[in-house]
Scaffold this active site. Structure first.
Site, PDB file in Angstrom:
ATOM      1  N   GLY A   1     -25.730   7.349 -24.445  1.00  0.00           N
ATOM      2  CA  GLY A   1     -24.480   7.970 -24.021  1.00  0.00           C
ATOM      3  C   GLY A   1     -24.544   9.453 -23.754  1.00  0.00           C
TER       4      GLY A   1
ATOM      5  N   ASP B   1     -22.771  12.733 -26.999  1.00  0.00           N
ATOM      6  CA  ASP B   1     -21.535  12.605 -26.239  1.00  0.00           C
ATOM      7  C   ASP B   1     -20.301  12.701 -27.110  1.00  0.00           C
ATOM      8  OD1 ASP B   1     -22.023  10.135 -27.433  1.00  0.00           O
ATOM      9  OD2 ASP B   1     -21.830   8.967 -25.595  1.00  0.00           O
TER      10      ASP B   1
ATOM     11  N   ASP C   1     -17.899  10.607 -33.879  1.00  0.00           N
ATOM     12  CA  ASP C   1     -16.833   9.863 -34.555  1.00  0.00           C
ATOM     13  C   ASP C   1     -17.263   9.560 -35.985  1.00  0.00           C
ATOM     14  OD1 ASP C   1     -18.581   7.773 -33.784  1.00  0.00           O
ATOM     15  OD2 ASP C   1     -17.204   7.027 -32.282  1.00  0.00           O
TER      16      ASP C   1
ATOM     17  N   LYS D   1     -13.897  13.091 -32.236  1.00  0.00           N
ATOM     18  CA  LYS D   1     -12.710  12.283 -32.511  1.00  0.00           C
ATOM     19  C   LYS D   1     -12.267  12.523 -33.953  1.00  0.00           C
ATOM     20  CE  LYS D   1     -12.686   8.039 -30.677  1.00  0.00           C
ATOM     21  NZ  LYS D   1     -13.188   6.676 -30.352  1.00  0.00           N
TER      22      LYS D   1
ATOM     23  N   PHE E   1     -10.300   4.520 -27.755  1.00  0.00           N
ATOM     24  CA  PHE E   1     -11.593   4.019 -27.296  1.00  0.00           C
ATOM     25  C   PHE E   1     -11.882   4.652 -25.943  1.00  0.00           C
ATOM     26  CE2 PHE E   1     -14.597   1.084 -25.363  1.00  0.00           C
ATOM     27  CZ  PHE E   1     -15.546   1.008 -26.376  1.00  0.00           C
ATOM     28  N   LEU E   2     -12.935   5.465 -25.875  1.00  0.00           N
ATOM     29  CA  LEU E   2     -13.233   6.265 -24.689  1.00  0.00           C
ATOM     30  C   LEU E   2     -14.340   5.644 -23.851  1.00  0.00           C
ATOM     31  CD1 LEU E   2     -13.276   9.771 -26.413  1.00  0.00           C
ATOM     32  CD2 LEU E   2     -11.337   8.629 -25.294  1.00  0.00           C
TER      33      LEU E   2
ATOM     34  N   ASP F   1     -19.371   4.131 -23.024  1.00  0.00           N
ATOM     35  CA  ASP F   1     -19.363   2.823 -22.386  1.00  0.00           C
ATOM     36  C   ASP F   1     -18.515   1.791 -23.108  1.00  0.00           C
ATOM     37  OD1 ASP F   1     -21.744   0.628 -23.681  1.00  0.00           O
ATOM     38  OD2 ASP F   1     -21.324   2.563 -24.597  1.00  0.00           O
TER      39      ASP F   1
ATOM     40  N   ARG G   1     -20.009   3.685 -17.945  1.00  0.00           N
ATOM     41  CA  ARG G   1     -20.627   4.978 -18.275  1.00  0.00           C
ATOM     42  C   ARG G   1     -20.562   5.951 -17.097  1.00  0.00           C
ATOM     43  NH1 ARG G   1     -23.525   4.986 -23.097  1.00  0.00           N
ATOM     44  NH2 ARG G   1     -24.422   3.018 -23.757  1.00  0.00           N
TER      45      ARG G   1
END
Length: 179
Positions: free
Chosen positions: A46, A105, A108, A136, A157-158, A164, A170
């Protein structure tokens, strides 16, 4: 019989132009504390989009860093972390005695970043700095907190810009919510 994809349509949270401005700002903040011998180490998969953009932005700030990668995974195809980290590929070159700037990226659970810092210190890096594009909110303390954060993301949820959903989305140029 055709497959029905129940995936909702993505909602743009951060358009491409704002992503570019955040990356440029991060480069301006990071450039004074690194040098050209610093190894920018992106966490795959990512972080690849962010790592590529940030190293180019650092170049525009006069910093021509080395580049390497660690391939780690904690999610697989799920929307939540499995709670463990798989290491698919280690550093490609020795980093002993070097300053390493780990790039990811999104921050969390903090598991991937913590594992990357551990691996990097065990490999003998003289200094480890961390930078994430997005952080996050999380209900528990995470260690280590990143040294540099570009964007305080919502707890959604990104997808897009390297993030992805089951390996897809992505390549979206914007960061979107998929919930």
């Amino acid at each position: 019989m055709a497959d029905h994809d129940p995936t909702p349509a993505p909602t743009v949270l951060l358009p491409q132009a704002e992503i570019e401005a955040i990356v440029a700002d991060l480069a301006r903040r990071i450039a004074p504390v690194i040098d050209d011998e610093t190894v920018a180490a992106v966490l795959l998969t990512g972080g690849l989009w962010f790592g590529a953009d940030l190293t180019r932005a650092l170049s525009r700030e006069g910093r021509h860093v080395r580049f390497d990668a660690l391939w780690l995974a904690s999610y697989g195809d799920e929307k939540t972390s499995r709670g463990k980290i798989d290491v698919y590929a280690p550093y490609q070159r020795p980093i002993a005695g070097k300053r390493v700037l780990i790039l990811d990226d999104v921050f969390d659970t903090g598991l991937s970043l913590a594992e990357a810092v551990r691996i990097t210190k065990e490999a003998g890096a003289s200094e480890v700095l961390t930078c994430v594009f997005a952080r996050k909110p999380w209900p528990e303390a995470r260690a280590p907190e990143p040294d540099f954060v570009g964007w305080e993301a919502p707890n959604r949820f990104l997808v897009g810009y390297g993030l992805d959903h089951r390996g897809g989305m992505r390549g979206l140029p914007d960061i979107c919510a998929l919930d």
